[in-house]
Design an enzyme around this catalytic site. Structure first.
Site, mmCIF file in Angstrom:
data_model
loop_
_atom_site.group_PDB
_atom_site.id
_atom_site.type_symbol
_atom_site.label_atom_id
_atom_site.label_comp_id
_atom_site.label_asym_id
_atom_site.label_seq_id
_atom_site.Cartn_x
_atom_site.Cartn_y
_atom_site.Cartn_z
ATOM 1 N N TYR A 1 -44.809 -38.273 28.851
ATOM 2 C CA TYR A 1 -43.610 -37.450 29.033
ATOM 3 C C TYR A 1 -42.773 -37.963 30.210
ATOM 4 O O TYR A 1 -41.561 -38.182 30.085
ATOM 5 C CB TYR A 1 -44.027 -35.989 29.253
HETATM 6 N N1 LIG Z 1 -38.993 -26.252 29.379
HETATM 7 C C1 LIG Z 1 -39.034 -27.036 30.457
HETATM 8 O O1 LIG Z 1 -39.647 -26.699 31.477
HETATM 9 C C2 LIG Z 1 -38.330 -28.344 30.470
HETATM 10 C C3 LIG Z 1 -38.176 -29.003 31.694
HETATM 11 C C4 LIG Z 1 -37.519 -30.224 31.715
HETATM 12 C C5 LIG Z 1 -37.012 -30.761 30.566
HETATM 13 N N2 LIG Z 1 -37.182 -30.102 29.383
HETATM 14 C C6 LIG Z 1 -36.642 -30.721 28.191
HETATM 15 O O2 LIG Z 1 -35.741 -29.838 27.562
HETATM 16 C C7 LIG Z 1 -35.717 -30.100 26.169
HETATM 17 C C8 LIG Z 1 -35.941 -28.816 25.397
HETATM 18 O O3 LIG Z 1 -37.230 -28.331 25.736
HETATM 19 P P1 LIG Z 1 -37.682 -26.829 25.532
HETATM 20 O O4 LIG Z 1 -38.449 -26.458 26.724
HETATM 21 O O5 LIG Z 1 -36.548 -26.004 25.091
HETATM 22 O O6 LIG Z 1 -38.747 -27.033 24.364
HETATM 23 P P2 LIG Z 1 -38.956 -26.278 22.965
HETATM 24 O O7 LIG Z 1 -40.268 -26.779 22.469
HETATM 25 O O8 LIG Z 1 -38.746 -24.822 23.137
HETATM 26 O O9 LIG Z 1 -37.759 -26.863 22.072
HETATM 27 C C9 LIG Z 1 -37.751 -28.201 21.677
HETATM 28 C C10 LIG Z 1 -37.092 -28.278 20.319
HETATM 29 O O10 LIG Z 1 -37.084 -29.663 19.917
HETATM 30 C C11 LIG Z 1 -37.402 -29.715 18.541
HETATM 31 N N3 LIG Z 1 -37.949 -31.019 18.206
HETATM 32 C C12 LIG Z 1 -39.121 -31.560 18.623
HETATM 33 N N4 LIG Z 1 -39.328 -32.741 18.041
HETATM 34 C C13 LIG Z 1 -38.263 -32.965 17.237
HETATM 35 C C14 LIG Z 1 -37.908 -34.015 16.362
HETATM 36 N N5 LIG Z 1 -38.711 -35.069 16.170
HETATM 37 N N6 LIG Z 1 -36.739 -33.930 15.687
HETATM 38 C C15 LIG Z 1 -35.920 -32.852 15.836
HETATM 39 N N7 LIG Z 1 -36.234 -31.804 16.642
HETATM 40 C C16 LIG Z 1 -37.387 -31.875 17.341
HETATM 41 C C17 LIG Z 1 -38.425 -28.600 18.343
HETATM 42 O O11 LIG Z 1 -38.542 -28.232 16.968
HETATM 43 C C18 LIG Z 1 -37.860 -27.516 19.234
HETATM 44 O O12 LIG Z 1 -36.989 -26.664 18.529
HETATM 45 C C19 LIG Z 1 -36.783 -31.160 25.911
HETATM 46 O O13 LIG Z 1 -36.184 -32.428 25.867
HETATM 47 C C20 LIG Z 1 -37.671 -31.035 27.128
HETATM 48 O O14 LIG Z 1 -38.359 -32.216 27.398
HETATM 49 C C21 LIG Z 1 -37.821 -28.897 29.308
#
Ligand SMILES: NC(=O)c1ccc[n+]([C@@H]2O[C@H](COP(=O)([O-])OP(=O)(O)OC[C@H]3O[C@@H](n4cnc5c(N)ncnc54)[C@H](O)[C@@H]3O)[C@@H](O)[C@H]2O)c1
Length: 255
Positions: free
Chosen positions: A162
Protein backbone atom coordinates in the site's frame (compact mmCIF):
# COMPACT_ATOMS: atom_id res chain seq x y z
CA UNK A 1 -27.83 20.69 0.21
CA UNK A 2 -26.47 22.59 -2.80
CA UNK A 3 -27.31 25.92 -1.10
CA UNK A 4 -24.54 25.37 1.45
CA UNK A 5 -21.80 25.36 -1.14
CA UNK A 6 -20.54 27.57 -3.96
CA UNK A 7 -21.42 26.20 -7.40
CA UNK A 8 -17.85 25.80 -8.62
CA UNK A 9 -18.72 22.82 -10.84
CA UNK A 10 -21.94 24.05 -12.44
CA UNK A 11 -22.16 22.66 -15.98
CA UNK A 12 -19.16 20.36 -15.45
CA UNK A 13 -18.86 16.58 -15.64
CA UNK A 14 -16.81 14.96 -12.87
CA UNK A 15 -15.80 11.30 -13.02
CA UNK A 16 -14.90 9.73 -9.68
CA UNK A 17 -13.44 6.24 -9.35
CA UNK A 18 -14.01 4.15 -6.23
CA UNK A 19 -17.18 6.19 -5.79
CA UNK A 20 -19.56 3.48 -4.55
CA UNK A 21 -18.66 4.17 -0.92
CA UNK A 22 -16.28 5.86 1.49
CA UNK A 23 -14.09 8.78 0.43
CA UNK A 24 -14.93 8.46 -3.29
CA UNK A 25 -18.65 8.69 -2.57
CA UNK A 26 -18.06 11.64 -0.23
CA UNK A 27 -16.17 13.41 -3.00
CA UNK A 28 -18.98 12.69 -5.48
CA UNK A 29 -21.47 14.12 -3.00
CA UNK A 30 -19.43 17.30 -2.54
CA UNK A 31 -18.76 17.89 -6.25
CA UNK A 32 -22.41 17.13 -6.99
CA UNK A 33 -23.55 19.55 -4.29
CA UNK A 34 -21.40 22.15 -6.03
CA UNK A 35 -23.24 21.61 -9.30
CA UNK A 36 -21.30 18.87 -11.10
CA UNK A 37 -22.93 16.02 -12.97
CA UNK A 38 -21.08 13.18 -11.24
CA UNK A 39 -20.15 9.90 -12.87
CA UNK A 40 -19.54 7.23 -10.26
CA UNK A 41 -17.19 4.48 -11.40
CA UNK A 42 -16.64 1.42 -9.23
CA UNK A 43 -16.28 -2.35 -9.53
CA UNK A 44 -19.09 -2.93 -7.07
CA UNK A 45 -22.34 -2.75 -9.09
CA UNK A 46 -24.64 -3.31 -6.08
CA UNK A 47 -23.06 -0.59 -3.96
CA UNK A 48 -23.01 1.74 -6.94
CA UNK A 49 -26.76 1.46 -7.21
CA UNK A 50 -27.25 2.31 -3.54
CA UNK A 51 -24.80 5.23 -3.84
CA UNK A 52 -26.61 6.56 -6.91
CA UNK A 53 -29.96 6.39 -5.10
CA UNK A 54 -28.54 8.32 -2.14
CA UNK A 55 -27.17 11.06 -4.40
CA UNK A 56 -30.37 11.22 -6.45
CA UNK A 57 -32.35 11.70 -3.23
CA UNK A 58 -30.11 14.71 -2.55
CA UNK A 59 -30.88 16.17 -5.96
CA UNK A 60 -27.47 15.37 -7.44
CA UNK A 61 -27.32 14.47 -11.15
CA UNK A 62 -25.42 11.21 -11.39
CA UNK A 63 -24.58 8.32 -13.66
CA UNK A 64 -22.91 5.02 -12.76
CA UNK A 65 -20.29 2.87 -14.48
CA UNK A 66 -19.63 -0.61 -13.15
CA UNK A 67 -15.97 -1.06 -14.10
CA UNK A 68 -12.87 -2.64 -12.60
CA UNK A 69 -10.08 -0.07 -13.00
CA UNK A 70 -7.49 -2.80 -13.56
CA UNK A 71 -9.15 -3.72 -16.87
CA UNK A 72 -7.71 -1.24 -19.35
CA UNK A 73 -10.12 -1.92 -22.22
CA UNK A 74 -13.12 -1.59 -19.93
CA UNK A 75 -11.78 1.67 -18.48
CA UNK A 76 -11.19 3.12 -21.95
CA UNK A 77 -14.64 2.05 -23.16
CA UNK A 78 -16.33 3.53 -20.08
CA UNK A 79 -14.50 6.85 -20.28
CA UNK A 80 -15.17 7.01 -24.02
CA UNK A 81 -18.88 6.53 -23.34
CA UNK A 82 -18.88 9.41 -20.84
CA UNK A 83 -17.16 11.71 -23.32
CA UNK A 84 -19.62 10.75 -26.07
CA UNK A 85 -22.66 11.23 -23.84
CA UNK A 86 -21.75 14.63 -22.37
CA UNK A 87 -18.99 15.82 -24.73
CA UNK A 88 -16.81 16.75 -21.76
CA UNK A 89 -14.93 15.39 -18.78
CA UNK A 90 -13.83 18.32 -16.68
CA UNK A 91 -12.71 16.49 -13.57
CA UNK A 92 -11.24 13.06 -12.84
CA UNK A 93 -10.82 12.00 -9.22
CA UNK A 94 -9.10 8.64 -8.78
CA UNK A 95 -10.16 7.21 -5.43
CA UNK A 96 -10.42 3.47 -6.20
CA UNK A 97 -7.99 1.72 -3.90
CA UNK A 98 -7.31 -1.31 -1.73
CA UNK A 99 -4.86 -1.97 1.12
CA UNK A 100 -4.20 -5.65 0.51
CA UNK A 101 -3.12 -7.63 3.59
CA UNK A 102 -1.57 -5.42 6.27
CA UNK A 103 0.19 -5.72 9.64
CA UNK A 104 2.86 -7.87 7.96
CA UNK A 105 6.60 -7.46 7.68
CA UNK A 106 8.09 -7.30 4.19
CA UNK A 107 9.37 -10.91 4.21
CA UNK A 108 5.83 -12.06 5.02
CA UNK A 109 4.17 -10.21 2.13
CA UNK A 110 2.64 -12.46 -0.51
CA UNK A 111 3.93 -11.35 -3.95
CA UNK A 112 0.49 -11.97 -5.46
CA UNK A 113 -1.10 -9.63 -2.91
CA UNK A 114 1.63 -7.05 -3.61
CA UNK A 115 0.87 -7.20 -7.34
CA UNK A 116 -2.86 -6.88 -6.76
CA UNK A 117 -2.45 -3.71 -4.66
CA UNK A 118 -0.20 -2.10 -7.27
CA UNK A 119 -2.58 -3.22 -10.01
CA UNK A 120 -5.54 -1.38 -8.47
CA UNK A 121 -3.88 1.60 -6.78
CA UNK A 122 -1.31 2.39 -9.45
CA UNK A 123 -1.97 0.76 -12.83
CA UNK A 124 -5.72 1.31 -12.46
CA UNK A 125 -5.10 4.98 -11.75
CA UNK A 126 -2.76 5.21 -14.74
CA UNK A 127 -5.39 3.65 -17.04
CA UNK A 128 -7.99 6.20 -15.93
CA UNK A 129 -5.66 9.19 -16.27
CA UNK A 130 -4.42 7.97 -19.66
CA UNK A 131 -7.97 7.59 -20.93
CA UNK A 132 -9.26 11.03 -19.84
CA UNK A 133 -6.27 13.06 -21.01
CA UNK A 134 -7.15 13.16 -24.75
CA UNK A 135 -10.60 14.53 -23.87
CA UNK A 136 -9.16 17.14 -21.53
CA UNK A 137 -6.50 18.11 -24.10
CA UNK A 138 -9.18 18.58 -26.75
CA UNK A 139 -11.10 20.84 -24.36
CA UNK A 140 -8.00 22.73 -23.21
CA UNK A 141 -9.12 22.21 -19.62
CA UNK A 142 -9.05 19.50 -16.99
CA UNK A 143 -8.55 18.78 -13.32
CA UNK A 144 -7.14 15.44 -12.18
CA UNK A 145 -6.99 14.69 -8.46
CA UNK A 146 -5.41 11.44 -7.31
CA UNK A 147 -6.11 10.07 -3.85
CA UNK A 148 -2.73 9.19 -2.40
CA UNK A 149 -2.09 8.62 1.32
CA UNK A 150 0.19 9.83 4.08
CA UNK A 151 1.63 6.29 3.90
CA UNK A 152 3.07 7.24 0.50
CA UNK A 153 5.10 10.02 2.11
CA UNK A 154 5.95 8.38 5.44
CA UNK A 155 5.89 4.64 4.70
CA UNK A 156 3.58 2.86 7.15
CA UNK A 157 5.34 -0.17 8.66
CA UNK A 158 3.16 -3.23 8.08
CA UNK A 159 1.82 -1.83 4.80
CA UNK A 160 4.53 -2.45 2.21
CA UNK A 161 2.41 -2.78 -0.92
CA UNK A 162 0.00 0.00 0.00
CA UNK A 163 2.68 2.51 1.02
CA UNK A 164 4.72 1.68 -2.08
CA UNK A 165 1.72 2.16 -4.34
CA UNK A 166 0.82 5.49 -2.76
CA UNK A 167 4.40 6.80 -3.01
CA UNK A 168 4.20 5.92 -6.71
CA UNK A 169 0.86 7.74 -6.98
CA UNK A 170 2.57 10.90 -5.72
CA UNK A 171 5.38 10.39 -8.26
CA UNK A 172 2.90 9.84 -11.09
CA UNK A 173 1.03 13.00 -10.06
CA UNK A 174 4.20 15.08 -10.29
CA UNK A 175 5.01 13.76 -13.77
CA UNK A 176 1.51 14.29 -15.16
CA UNK A 177 1.39 17.74 -13.57
CA UNK A 178 4.60 18.79 -15.30
CA UNK A 179 3.84 17.18 -18.66
CA UNK A 180 0.50 18.96 -19.08
CA UNK A 181 1.33 22.26 -17.36
CA UNK A 182 0.40 24.93 -19.86
CA UNK A 183 -2.43 22.93 -21.45
CA UNK A 184 -5.13 23.99 -18.99
CA UNK A 185 -4.92 20.60 -17.30
CA UNK A 186 -3.68 20.25 -13.73
CA UNK A 187 -2.92 17.05 -11.86
CA UNK A 188 -2.62 17.05 -8.09
CA UNK A 189 -2.86 14.51 -5.29
CA UNK A 190 -4.42 14.55 -1.83
CA UNK A 191 -2.80 12.54 0.95
CA UNK A 192 -5.19 11.71 3.79
CA UNK A 193 -4.26 10.06 7.08
CA UNK A 194 -6.79 7.70 8.68
CA UNK A 195 -10.46 8.18 7.78
CA UNK A 196 -12.92 5.62 9.16
CA UNK A 197 -14.23 3.79 6.09
CA UNK A 198 -14.73 0.14 5.11
CA UNK A 199 -11.10 0.09 3.95
CA UNK A 200 -9.88 0.93 7.47
CA UNK A 201 -12.48 -1.19 9.24
CA UNK A 202 -11.17 -4.25 7.35
CA UNK A 203 -7.64 -3.75 8.73
CA UNK A 204 -6.28 -5.37 11.91
CA UNK A 205 -6.93 -3.07 14.94
CA UNK A 206 -3.16 -2.95 15.74
CA UNK A 207 -2.48 -1.52 12.29
CA UNK A 208 -5.23 1.10 12.65
CA UNK A 209 -3.93 2.08 16.11
CA UNK A 210 -0.37 2.42 14.72
CA UNK A 211 -1.65 4.87 12.10
CA UNK A 212 -4.06 6.80 14.31
CA UNK A 213 -1.49 7.28 17.11
CA UNK A 214 0.68 9.24 14.68
CA UNK A 215 -1.96 11.94 14.06
CA UNK A 216 -1.16 15.07 16.13
CA UNK A 217 -4.81 16.18 16.14
CA UNK A 218 -5.52 12.96 18.05
CA UNK A 219 -8.47 11.96 15.89
CA UNK A 220 -9.25 10.40 12.55
CA UNK A 221 -10.27 12.54 9.59
CA UNK A 222 -13.81 12.94 8.28
CA UNK A 223 -14.76 12.05 4.72
CA UNK A 224 -16.14 15.59 4.30
CA UNK A 225 -12.79 17.09 5.32
CA UNK A 226 -11.00 15.14 2.59
CA UNK A 227 -13.74 15.96 0.07
CA UNK A 228 -13.35 19.68 0.79
CA UNK A 229 -9.64 19.59 -0.06
CA UNK A 230 -10.33 17.55 -3.20
CA UNK A 231 -13.06 19.98 -4.27
CA UNK A 232 -10.62 22.88 -4.13
CA UNK A 233 -7.94 20.98 -6.09
CA UNK A 234 -10.60 19.97 -8.66
CA UNK A 235 -11.94 23.47 -9.09
CA UNK A 236 -11.08 26.15 -11.65
CA UNK A 237 -9.86 28.25 -8.71
CA UNK A 238 -6.84 25.97 -8.26
CA UNK A 239 -5.38 27.22 -11.52
CA UNK A 240 -1.75 27.76 -10.52
CA UNK A 241 -1.12 24.49 -8.67
CA UNK A 242 -0.07 21.30 -10.39
CA UNK A 243 2.02 18.25 -9.53
CA UNK A 244 1.37 18.98 -5.84
CA UNK A 245 0.27 16.72 -3.04
CA UNK A 246 -2.26 18.37 -0.71
CA UNK A 247 -2.30 17.29 2.93
CA UNK A 248 -5.28 15.99 4.90
CA UNK A 249 -3.47 14.29 7.75
CA UNK A 250 -4.36 16.14 10.96
CA UNK A 251 -0.82 17.45 11.23
CA UNK A 252 1.00 14.16 10.59
CA UNK A 253 2.74 15.18 7.38
CA UNK A 254 6.08 16.92 7.77
CA UNK A 255 6.49 17.78 4.09
N1 LIG B 1 -9.74 5.55 4.59
C1 LIG B 1 -8.50 6.00 4.81
O1 LIG B 1 -8.04 6.09 5.96
C2 LIG B 1 -7.63 6.41 3.68
C3 LIG B 1 -6.46 7.11 3.97
C4 LIG B 1 -5.64 7.50 2.92
C5 LIG B 1 -5.99 7.22 1.63
N2 LIG B 1 -7.14 6.53 1.37
C6 LIG B 1 -7.45 6.24 -0.01
O2 LIG B 1 -8.72 6.77 -0.33
C7 LIG B 1 -9.31 6.00 -1.36
C8 LIG B 1 -10.71 5.57 -0.96
O3 LIG B 1 -10.59 4.75 0.19
P1 LIG B 1 -11.78 4.48 1.20
O4 LIG B 1 -11.21 4.54 2.55
O5 LIG B 1 -12.95 5.29 0.84
O6 LIG B 1 -12.02 2.93 0.89
P2 LIG B 1 -13.36 2.10 0.58
O7 LIG B 1 -12.93 0.68 0.63
O8 LIG B 1 -14.46 2.57 1.45
O9 LIG B 1 -13.69 2.53 -0.93
C9 LIG B 1 -12.86 2.14 -1.99
C10 LIG B 1 -13.73 1.94 -3.21
O10 LIG B 1 -12.87 1.54 -4.29
C11 LIG B 1 -13.53 0.52 -5.02
N3 LIG B 1 -12.56 -0.29 -5.73
C12 LIG B 1 -11.62 -1.11 -5.20
N4 LIG B 1 -10.96 -1.76 -6.17
C13 LIG B 1 -11.50 -1.35 -7.34
C14 LIG B 1 -11.25 -1.67 -8.69
N5 LIG B 1 -10.34 -2.59 -9.04
N6 LIG B 1 -11.98 -1.06 -9.65
C15 LIG B 1 -12.94 -0.15 -9.32
N7 LIG B 1 -13.24 0.17 -8.04
C16 LIG B 1 -12.51 -0.42 -7.06
C17 LIG B 1 -14.28 -0.28 -3.95
O11 LIG B 1 -15.32 -1.07 -4.53
C18 LIG B 1 -14.76 0.82 -3.04
O12 LIG B 1 -16.04 1.28 -3.40
C19 LIG B 1 -8.36 4.83 -1.62
O13 LIG B 1 -7.53 5.13 -2.71
C20 LIG B 1 -7.56 4.77 -0.34
O14 LIG B 1 -6.31 4.19 -0.53
C21 LIG B 1 -7.98 6.12 2.37
Amino acid sequence: MSEQFPQRFAGQVALITGAAQGIGLGIARRLGAEGARVVLLDRSAGQLQTAAQTLAAQGIAQHTLSVDVTLRDAVEAAIGSVARQWSRIDVLVTAAGITGKTNLKTHEVDPGDFDRVLDVNLRGMFFCIRAVLPHMLAAGYGRIVNIASISGKDGNAGMLAYSTSKAAVIGMTKVVGKEYAGTGITCNAVAPAVVRTALVDAMPPEQVRYMTDKIPMGRTGEIEEVAAVVAFAASREAGFTTGFCFDASGGRAVY
